[in-house]
Structure formats: structure tokens, C-alpha cells
Design a protein around this motif. Structure first.
Motif, PDB file in Angstrom:
ATOM      1  N   THR A   1       0.864  -1.174   0.000  1.00  0.00           N
ATOM      2  CA  THR A   1       0.000   0.000   0.000  1.00  0.00           C
ATOM      3  C   THR A   1       0.904   1.228   0.000  1.00  0.00           C
ATOM      4  O   THR A   1       2.134   1.133   0.070  1.00  0.00           O
ATOM      5  CB  THR A   1      -0.887   0.008   1.248  1.00  0.00           C
ATOM      6  N   ALA A   2       0.282   2.403  -0.051  1.00  0.00           N
ATOM      7  CA  ALA A   2       1.067   3.642  -0.018  1.00  0.00           C
ATOM      8  C   ALA A   2       1.879   3.721   1.269  1.00  0.00           C
ATOM      9  O   ALA A   2       3.030   4.158   1.280  1.00  0.00           O
ATOM     10  CB  ALA A   2       0.135   4.839  -0.145  1.00  0.00           C
ATOM     11  N   LEU A   3       1.261   3.225   2.371  1.00  0.00           N
ATOM     12  CA  LEU A   3       1.949   3.269   3.665  1.00  0.00           C
ATOM     13  C   LEU A   3       3.151   2.329   3.683  1.00  0.00           C
ATOM     14  O   LEU A   3       4.239   2.696   4.119  1.00  0.00           O
ATOM     15  CB  LEU A   3       0.969   2.900   4.782  1.00  0.00           C
ATOM     16  N   THR A   4       2.955   1.113   3.167  1.00  0.00           N
ATOM     17  CA  THR A   4       4.062   0.156   3.182  1.00  0.00           C
ATOM     18  C   THR A   4       5.161   0.581   2.210  1.00  0.00           C
ATOM     19  O   THR A   4       6.339   0.347   2.465  1.00  0.00           O
ATOM     20  CB  THR A   4       3.565  -1.252   2.829  1.00  0.00           C
ATOM     21  N   LYS A   5       4.779   1.211   1.111  1.00  0.00           N
ATOM     22  CA  LYS A   5       5.785   1.697   0.175  1.00  0.00           C
ATOM     23  C   LYS A   5       6.635   2.788   0.812  1.00  0.00           C
ATOM     24  O   LYS A   5       7.845   2.851   0.612  1.00  0.00           O
ATOM     25  CB  LYS A   5       5.112   2.216  -1.094  1.00  0.00           C
ATOM     26  N   GLU A   6       5.978   3.641   1.606  1.00  0.00           N
ATOM     27  CA  GLU A   6       6.709   4.699   2.283  1.00  0.00           C
ATOM     28  C   GLU A   6       7.670   4.122   3.316  1.00  0.00           C
ATOM     29  O   GLU A   6       8.812   4.572   3.457  1.00  0.00           O
ATOM     30  CB  GLU A   6       5.722   5.657   2.946  1.00  0.00           C
ATOM     31  N   LYS A   7       7.197   3.094   4.044  1.00  0.00           N
ATOM     32  CA  LYS A   7       8.054   2.432   5.037  1.00  0.00           C
ATOM     33  C   LYS A   7       9.242   1.766   4.361  1.00  0.00           C
ATOM     34  O   LYS A   7      10.371   1.827   4.845  1.00  0.00           O
ATOM     35  CB  LYS A   7       7.248   1.391   5.813  1.00  0.00           C
ATOM     36  N   GLU A   8       8.973   1.160   3.200  1.00  0.00           N
ATOM     37  CA  GLU A   8      10.057   0.489   2.474  1.00  0.00           C
ATOM     38  C   GLU A   8      11.070   1.501   1.969  1.00  0.00           C
ATOM     39  O   GLU A   8      12.286   1.252   1.997  1.00  0.00           O
ATOM     40  CB  GLU A   8       9.474  -0.312   1.303  1.00  0.00           C
ATOM     41  N   LYS A   9      10.580   2.653   1.551  1.00  0.00           N
ATOM     42  CA  LYS A   9      11.485   3.696   1.071  1.00  0.00           C
ATOM     43  C   LYS A   9      12.383   4.184   2.208  1.00  0.00           C
ATOM     44  O   LYS A   9      13.598   4.346   2.037  1.00  0.00           O
ATOM     45  CB  LYS A   9      10.681   4.862   0.502  1.00  0.00           C
ATOM     46  N   LYS A  10      11.787   4.412   3.371  1.00  0.00           N
ATOM     47  CA  LYS A  10      12.566   4.864   4.526  1.00  0.00           C
ATOM     48  C   LYS A  10      13.620   3.838   4.910  1.00  0.00           C
ATOM     49  O   LYS A  10      14.756   4.193   5.246  1.00  0.00           O
ATOM     50  CB  LYS A  10      11.637   5.134   5.701  1.00  0.00           C
ATOM     51  N   LEU A  11      13.232   2.565   4.855  1.00  0.00           N
ATOM     52  CA  LEU A  11      14.173   1.500   5.192  1.00  0.00           C
ATOM     53  C   LEU A  11      15.316   1.455   4.189  1.00  0.00           C
ATOM     54  O   LEU A  11      16.490   1.283   4.559  1.00  0.00           O
ATOM     55  CB  LEU A  11      13.441   0.156   5.234  1.00  0.00           C
TER      56      LEU A  11
END
Length: 699
Positions: A287-297
Motif C-alpha cells: 500500500t502507499a503506507l508500506t511503500k513509504e516504510k520500504e522507502k525509509k528503510l
């Protein structure tokens, strides 16, 4: 009166005086269980009511009657068969003889002695093989039979070991499990094990649950529990037994918790003999949220990669060319992935390090425009000022940067980053290493840590080891960082060793650092630190023995070294002990009885190689052996010593009873973590004792 009438009258008188005897049985066919007394009775009756008189007896002493005289018109004659000493297969025949005033009568009997038996749905059973057949067909009925009061008497005659097993298992709680363990341990059936349909379960996004199959590989009884390791999944059942299986299969559901989009867990299926693990994983579409978390990681990972490259270069682990190539690759990759200003600043720093003025100038103009638009975060804005000052290197640019960064240092939470920039710009710090070190230490104590500052502090200490006056948390953190990057000078290492030897207690971090330093430079000072810490921490594991051996060979003077040399040895082998250690223990009495037993056993086994000290040891062994014998102590090494000194021990009558007491000691090794102890029974004495396994055991 004529003759006919006279004869008729005489017959009538005789008939009235003689009883007409009737017996309730004419013969007896009897089956008797071995070891039992059979009792029964029959009746004798006068049909014409003339009282019967006479006697009753038998032709064999195996069958006897309780009545000897016969009196009256009807009498019950009890009899019994004395079969307590009779064994199955014997047959006894004879007669019960009745001598009466109505004539003599014989009742023939045949007594057959049969095996003891139990009634079952399949008829009489008297052997374990027949009982096992019942168990395979109807386990519930077999459990009922197993717990009958006479089970032992019927099925376990002449089997003392199985009798002991039977009685010992009765202390357990589950009747079905008791029976299963008995049949398995006695060898009447194979152990029942479980298997699973799959050892890994992957749940797709659309699957909220799945079904798993548990298989019973061998008919019999098992019981156990099912649970998850992390608690991220829900399981439809927590406990199970063989009664829950249908055709050898048990189905249960696994459901993932709805609040976890991605996750993993491990299902444990535990029985007395098994611990089965099933890994479970599930993944959801991004989702948009998980994509953002993956980007931060991802960005965090790349930031760390750049930092490590920089530190490896600064500590001399890699050449500048390798640093430049790796960093260029990372920054190029990031430029395709993100437009964040942070990475543009890193590239500018990289251009400065490579002295790429033209490219740096072009990027600096771009960063200036971003600064004019106030698009930098406060940390990025101060970092930009630092980079500008390093690019122009004019007093005005440096002064402006220092003034702003100082204010940022006082007010911001990014004190570590601000101090690092001041160390390279602010004259107050640039030429004052002591101030740098003390400020870094102060920040550490306030909870501000940074790999950049660890490097700076370590670099300062490498040049000025005397700055380090103790081994506190700060110094230990610097050294842990330094040994990780291989950036500890030899002079600083020796300063560390001097301070480490003053430690009053074992410290895991100091030991780790000393071990790393010794691996780089195998100097005796570091070895002394290692051994001293191990002794202070009472560390006697076999993995430490090599250090104690090296210290003994180096003839280091460490209190307790010889004791810990012995204590850390592998007591299952008999490696040679150095002469120094052997001589020490000819006069020292600092070992406990277990350690002495090993030492003396080692000396005896290697006596040809210990000729110089063997005589001194021999005179100490017999008193020690007798003392341990009288205390009832035994282990592998003491057993060996008792055997070697058997003649000397038995020469003294005072030792005889102690020898008898330990002759039948055994060692039990249990590898099943579910078993917590054992009962040991002594049939000869009628006693039983429980032995609890220690929580941590080697076997």
C-alpha cells in the motif's frame, strides 16, 4: 397269613428303613485359574424322606470336602480344590466317595488348571500378546483392563522388570499415556510418532487462514500441545490426543491476525518425544503506507552504507579509490530513486573530498538556490553552511558557518552532528584535542552517540593514550567501535591493558575488547587481561581453556591461574598437564573433590610421563580416595581411582561397608528435555527414590 402277604410286608418295612439317595451332580468337570482355590458344593437328598446316614471322602488330597458325616434327608456338601501351588496345564482326576445307609456312590471329578485370565469383548485373554491385540482394536477397553486390580497377576507373572515398570508408571496422570509408555518401553509396540503434511506454510494476501494436517504414523496414543512462538497467529486448538484423530489424521486451522499485513511465526507441536516446527509467513500487496516504510528503510540502509564506507576510509581499512568508487555507485543509485536534498549534500561533500572543483561549483549553485527557497531542514541548512565554508575556505564563510552552527549546537537535538562540523571549522576545537575529547565525552554522557564522534574520539586517543584515565562506559564504547573497525593503536591498546588489569570484576565488554586486541597482537599483556577477567568472573568453560594454557606456558603470574587451568579442562579427556601446574598442586589444596578426582585420575593415566611428580601425588591419593569413599561419593574419575586402589582400600575393614554402598551406583543420562526426573526402585528392599534432573544438563 399266606407266604405272599408275609414277603410283601417285609419289603414294605425294608423300604421304609432305607433311604432312596439322589445326588445333584453325577460328575464334575472343573477349570481353575492357576494359583487360585476353587470352591463349590453339591446336594445329597433322600427321595423317600428316610434320613441318610454315612460318610464322605475324596480319593485325592487336592480336592477335599468340608463335611465328613452325612445326616438328614437333604444336605449340602461343600468341597474345594487347593490350587495355589498348581500351574497351568496340570490336570487332577479322582472321585468324591459317599458311603451311606442307602448305598455307596462315586462322583468322578476332573480338575484342569488353566492360565489366569481376564474377560474381554473377545473372550478370555491371559497373555500380553492377546492384550496387545485388544489394545490395537479397542484402546478404551484395553485401558480399563490395564487398570484392573489383577492385571499384574494375570499378565506379568514371571516378568519382574515389567512389574517394576508397571508400578513406576502409575505415578503419572494420564491413563492412556501410561499404557502407551508401558507397551512401548516393554517392547510390545513401536513408538507412536507424529508427522505434518507440510513444514512451511505461506498464506497469500487473500487467505486469512489455512488448514494443516497432523498425521499419526503408528497406531497408539499420543498427547500434546500446539502453540505459536510469537503469538502472531491464532490456532484452532491448543491441546490434542490420539482420541482427536480420525483415520490417523487431525486437522486444525491457522489464522493470521488481521492487524499484521506482513509477518511470520512458528507453530510448535510438542509431545513427550517430539517438538515439530512449522514456519508460517504471509505477505500483503504494498500500500502507499508500506511503500513509504520500504522507502525509509532503503534510504536508511544506503545512509548506513555511505557512513561505513566513509569510516572504513578514515580508519585506513580501504583506499581512497575504493571509497570513491563505492560511494559514487551508491549516490548514483540514489539519484535515480529519490530527489531528497540530503543526498545532494552528500554528493557535494564527496566532490570536495575528491577535489572536483568544477562539478562542486555547479552543484553548489543548485544547493544555494534550494537554500534561498528555504527547502532545507535545519540540519541540512547547517550542513550546507559547513560545505560552503569548506569549499570557499575564506575567513568570512568560515566565520559565518561557525557562528550559525554554534547556535544550532546549543539549541538543536542534533548536537553530535553539529559538534562534528565544529571540530573541522571552529578554531576553538580545531587546535584543542583535549577540548574535542572532553566535549565528545560530555555528549555521550548526555545520551548523544554518533559513529562520527566515536571515530574522532578514537583518533584522539590513538595519538594521546594518556587522555584515557579509566575504563568507563564511554571509553568501552569507543574501544568496541575501534576494534570493530580495526582502528586501535598499539600504544592505546597497552593503555587499555593497564587499566583493564585494575578492574575489580568481570566485564563482558572489556573481555571482548581484550580478546580482539589479543587476536591482532598476541601480546602477553592482553593475555593477562583475558585470564584475569575470566578468573574474576569464575569462567571455567572449556572454550576458555586455551587462554589459560597459553598463560601457563608464558609463565604469567596470575592468582588462581593454575586452578582455572584445571577447572577449564575437558574432564572427558586426559590431556597432559604442564609441569608447573602439577608441581603447584603437590602442595596446594585449593581444588574441590571433583577437580581433585580428575587431577589424580589424569596423573594415574599419564604416570609414565609424570615421573618427576608421580611419587608426590601417589602419597596424597589414598587418603583422598578413602575420604571420598566414606562420604559415599562416586563419578567416572572416582570410580577409576577406586578401581586402581582396590587392594589398598579393601585392606582396611573400616572401608568394606562404604565399598558395598557404592558398588551398584549408576549414572543416568536423559536427552529428552520433557523428562524432569526418574524414580529408581529397589525390589529387594521394597524402596523407591526419586531423582530430579538438573535444569541444565549436558546429556
Amino acid at each position: 397269613m399266606d407266604v405272599k402277604e408275609e414277603i410283601s410286608k417285609i419289603k414294605q418295612i425294608n423300604s421304609e428303613a432305607t433311604p432312596i439317595v439322589s445326588l445333584s451332580v453325577t460328575n464334575l468337570d472343573i477349570e481353575v485359574e492357576e494359583g487360585k482355590v476353587y470352591k463349590d458344593s453339591f446336594f445329597i437328598e433322600s427321595e423317600n424322606k428316610v434320613p441318610i446316614e454315612g460318610y464322605v471322602c475324596t480319593t485325592s488330597d487336592k480336592v477335599e470336602t468340608e463335611a465328613e458325616r452325612l445326616e438328614g434327608t437333604r444336605q449340602e456338601i461343600p468341597f474345594y480344590f487347593k490350587g495355589k501351588l498348581a500351574t497351568a496345564g496340570n490336570t487332577f482326576e479322582g472321585d468324591i466317595v459317599l458311603i451311606t445307609n442307602g448305598g455307596e456312590y462315586n462322583i468322578p471329578y476332573c480338575v484342569k488348571v488353566i492360565h489366569k485370565f481376564v474377560e474381554s469383548s473377545g473372550g478370555r485373554i491371559s497373555t500380553m500378546e492377546e492384550f496387545v491385540q485388544i489394545y490395537e482394536n479397542n484402546r478404551k477397553e484395553a485401558v480399563d483392563i490395564f487398570f484392573l486390580p489383577n492385571f499384574e497377576e494375570v499378565f506379568l507373572q514371571g516378568k519382574p522388570e515389567q512389574k517394576e515398570l508397571y508400578h513406576s508408571l502409575m505415578k503419572s496422570r494420564s491413563k492412556s499415556l501410561i499404557l502407551e509408555e508401558f507397551l512401548t518401553a516393554a517392547g510390545y509396540k513401536n513408538t507412536s510418532f507424529l508427522d505434518v503434511s507440510q513444514d512451511k506454510l505461506i498464506l497469500e494476501e487473500e487467505d486469512s487462514s489455512a488448514q494443516l494436517e497432523l498425521l499419526l504414523t503408528q497406531s497408539g496414543y499420543v498427547e500434546g500441545s500446539i502453540y505459536s512462538e510469537k503469538g502472531q497467529i491464532q490456532i484452532s486448538r491448543e491441546r490434542f490426543s490420539s482420541d482427536d484423530f480420525t483415520d490417523g489424521k487431525l486437522l486444525f486451522n491457522v489464522e493470521k491476525k488481521q492487524n499484521l499485513l506482513n509477518g511470520s511465526d512458528i507453530i510448535h507441536i510438542d509431545t513427550v518425544r517430539q517438538d515439530i516446527e512449522i514456519s508460517v509467513e504471509w505477505w500483503a500487496k504494498q500500500t502507499a503506507l508500506t511503500k513509504e516504510k520500504e522507502k525509509k528503510l532503503y534510504l536508511k540502509k544506503k545512509r548506513a552504507q555511505l557512513m561505513h564506507n566513509y569510516l572504513y576510509f578514515r580508519t585506513g581499512s580501504i583506499a581512497f579509490e575504493d571509497f570513491a568508487e563505492d560511494s559514487e555507485h551508491v549516490l548514483e543509485e540514489l539519484s535515480q530513486y529519490t530527489e531528497d536534498n540530503e543526498w545532494k549534500l552528500y554528493r557535494m561533500h564527496f566532490f570536495l573530498m575528491e577535489e572536483r572543483k568544477e562539478e562542486g561549483k555547479e552543484l553548489l549553485e543548485l544547493l544555494e538556490a534550494i537554500s534561498q527557497r528555504n527547502e532545507f531542514t535545519p540540519l541540512e541548512a547547517n550542513y550546507f553552511l559547513y560545505l560552503k565554508a569548506m569549499y570557499y575556505r575564506t575567513p568570512e564563510a568560515i566565520s559565518r558557518a561557525v557562528s550559525t552552527i554554534r547556535e544550532f549546537y546549543e539549541l538543536s537535538e542534533y548536537k553530535a552532528e553539529a559538534l562534528w562540523m565544529l571540530i573541522y571549522l571552529d578554531r576553538e576545537y580545531v587546535y584543542n584535542k583535549r577540548l574535542q575529547y572532553d566535549t565528545i565525552r560530555q555528549l555521550f554522557e548526555e545520551g548523544n552517540n554518533s559513529s562520527l564522534l566515536y571515530f574522532e574520539a578514537c583518533d584522539i586517543l590513538n595519538e594521546n593514550p594518556n587522555y584515557m584515565e579509566e575504563l568507563g562506559k564511554f571509553e568501552i564504547s569507543i574501544f568496541r567501535w575501534g576494534v570493530r573497525y580495526g582502528y586501535i593503536s598499539l600504544s592505546l591498546s597497552y593503555q587499555f591493558a593497564r587499566l583493564a588489569l585494575k578492574a575489580k570484576y568481570y566485564n563482558k565488554s572489556i573481555y571482548y575488547i581484550a580478546e580482539k586486541l589479543y587476536g591482532v597482537e598476541p601480546d602477553e599483556q592482553f593475555l593477562q587481561v583475558i585470564c584475569s577477567l575470566l578468573i574474576k568472573g569464575n569462567r571455567t568453560a572449556k572454550e576458555y581453556h586455551e587462554y589459560f594454557r597459553l598463560a601457563v606456558e608464558a609463565n604469567l603470574k596470575i592468582i588462581g591461574l593454575n586452578e582455572f587451568f584445571i577447572r577449564s579442562m575437558d574432564f572427558e579427556t586426559y590431556d597432559l598437564i604442564p609441569q608447573r601446574v602439577l608441581i603447584y598442586f603437590t602442595y596446594s589444596n585449593s581444588l574441590d573433590y571433583l577437580e581433585k578426582a580428575y587431577l589424580y585420575s589424569n596423573v594415574l593415566r599419564n604416570k609414565e610421563k609424570y615421573e618427576e611428580v608421580y611419587g608426590a601425588y601417589y602419597s596424597k591419593m589414598l587418603p583422598f580416595i578413602e575420604e571420598q569413599l566414606l562420604k559415599g561419593r562416586i563419578n567416572e574419575h572416582l570410580a577409576y581411582l577406586y578401581t586402581c586402589f582396590q587392594k589398598e582400600v579393601l585392606e582396611k575393614p573400616d572401608n568394606w561397608k562404604a565399598v558395598c554402598d557404592i558398588l551398584f551406583y549408576h549414572k543416568l543420562i536423559c536427552t529428552n528435555p520433557h523428562i524432569i526426573g526418574v524414580y529408581v526402585s529397589c525390589p529387594e528392599l521394597g524402596t523407591e527414590k526419586y531423582y530430579h534432573f538438573p535444569a541444565e544438563r549436558a546429556g
